[in-house]
Design a protein around this motif. Sequence first.
Motif, PDB file in Angstrom:
ATOM      1  N   GLU A  44     -97.774 -24.922  -2.920  1.00 11.15           N
ATOM      2  CA  GLU A  44     -97.713 -25.023  -1.437  1.00 11.15           C
ATOM      3  C   GLU A  44     -99.071 -25.897  -0.955  1.00 11.15           C
ATOM      4  N   SER A  45     -98.858 -26.527   0.007  1.00 12.12           N
ATOM      5  CA  SER A  45    -100.099 -26.921   0.535  1.00 12.12           C
ATOM      6  C   SER A  45    -101.264 -26.131   0.943  1.00 12.12           C
ATOM      7  N   SER A  47    -102.893 -25.166  -1.950  1.00 15.41           N
ATOM      8  CA  SER A  47    -102.870 -24.191  -3.033  1.00 15.41           C
ATOM      9  C   SER A  47    -104.216 -24.678  -4.013  1.00 15.41           C
ATOM     10  N   HIS A 208     -95.425 -31.428  -4.477  1.00 10.24           N
ATOM     11  CA  HIS A 208     -94.942 -30.010  -3.837  1.00 10.24           C
ATOM     12  C   HIS A 208     -93.467 -30.352  -3.910  1.00 10.24           C
ATOM     13  N   TYR A 224    -101.279 -21.247  -6.755  1.00  9.38           N
ATOM     14  CA  TYR A 224    -101.160 -20.196  -5.568  1.00  9.38           C
ATOM     15  C   TYR A 224    -102.582 -19.950  -5.438  1.00  9.38           C
ATOM     16  N   LEU A 249     -90.654 -19.701  -4.508  1.00  6.57           N
ATOM     17  CA  LEU A 249     -90.807 -20.947  -4.346  1.00  6.57           C
ATOM     18  C   LEU A 249     -89.579 -21.830  -4.567  1.00  6.57           C
TER      19      LEU A 249
END
Length: 340
Positions: A44-45, A47, A208, A224, A249
Amino acid sequence: MTPVLELDGLVKEFPMGRRGGVVHAVNGVSLAIAPGETLGVVGESGSGKSTLGRMALRLLEPTQGRIRFEGQDITRLGGGALRAWRARAQVVFQDPRDALSPRMDVRTLIEEPLRLHTDLDATARLERVVQLLRSVRLDEGYLTRSPRRLSGGEAQRVAIARALATDPTFLVLDEPTSSLDLHVRRSILTLLDTLQQERGLTYLLISHDLHMVAAHADQVAVMYLGRIVETGPAREVFEHPEHPYTQALLSATLSADPTVRPSRILLQGEIPSPIDLPPGCLFASRCPIALDACRTAPPEDRSVGPGHSAACIRIDDRTNRLRTARPAAPRAAALMEASI
């Protein structure tokens, strides 16, 4: 075979100034990339993917840990030695319009690294610039253009040509197509694949976009909150995700087949603050199968197959599955079919 890049226990902390404390951006990452391979880093953004890529290139200094390039420790390399090494490792950023100076024309942009890292005279530099443009499928007519007069795809091709100017062996590709439309994205990815095969390049592909990574990466690492939670061959990880976060995810991806209904794993709970990380598994606050033991100490990696490992204590008794996702097609195949 000596890896092109080895990261050993990399940590990056950003001080918070007057407020005190630090932001824990990357927390003990260890990775290795074999020559000629592509390692995809997904998550994710926020991470820590881009921070990791910048540390690999020494654009950011690690707080702790070691970086080895082709067997050489470059963690504390400085001065002329660092400048010489930079010719061997380059980067392609997400938005070429931010990476290319609007005050330079294309010739000057591509010629600049040749001025810095080679002894070529002006004539030889021009010949080299033209060769590089042709290698990214652009002609001599682009030499005098400014970045403002380029489309997004053309600007990214110029950025790739500039990155290749010094004949590097390693490229960090930091979301290299996310700012481009779908048709242009496919052409850029095809170009990068071709250049890798022709030049024997090694890539660290940060994205991503799971579809893209499934189609273009040999290995994958899932991040993460600054930690690697799962690594392995891309197809194996996408077909058989072992860490609960990887499962969640991947459940968010859409199939190329519109008749396949997504089977989304919805996560509850709060993401821990990177300023005050908990002592145990960083995913425990959102994991529906977390145990009390998950909150006490960081889990060690468990081997789940050749080259495939995940950091989850519930793998030990095979209770790590959240639920069966999308039975209609193997996950890796579905991702590759939907890739662009």
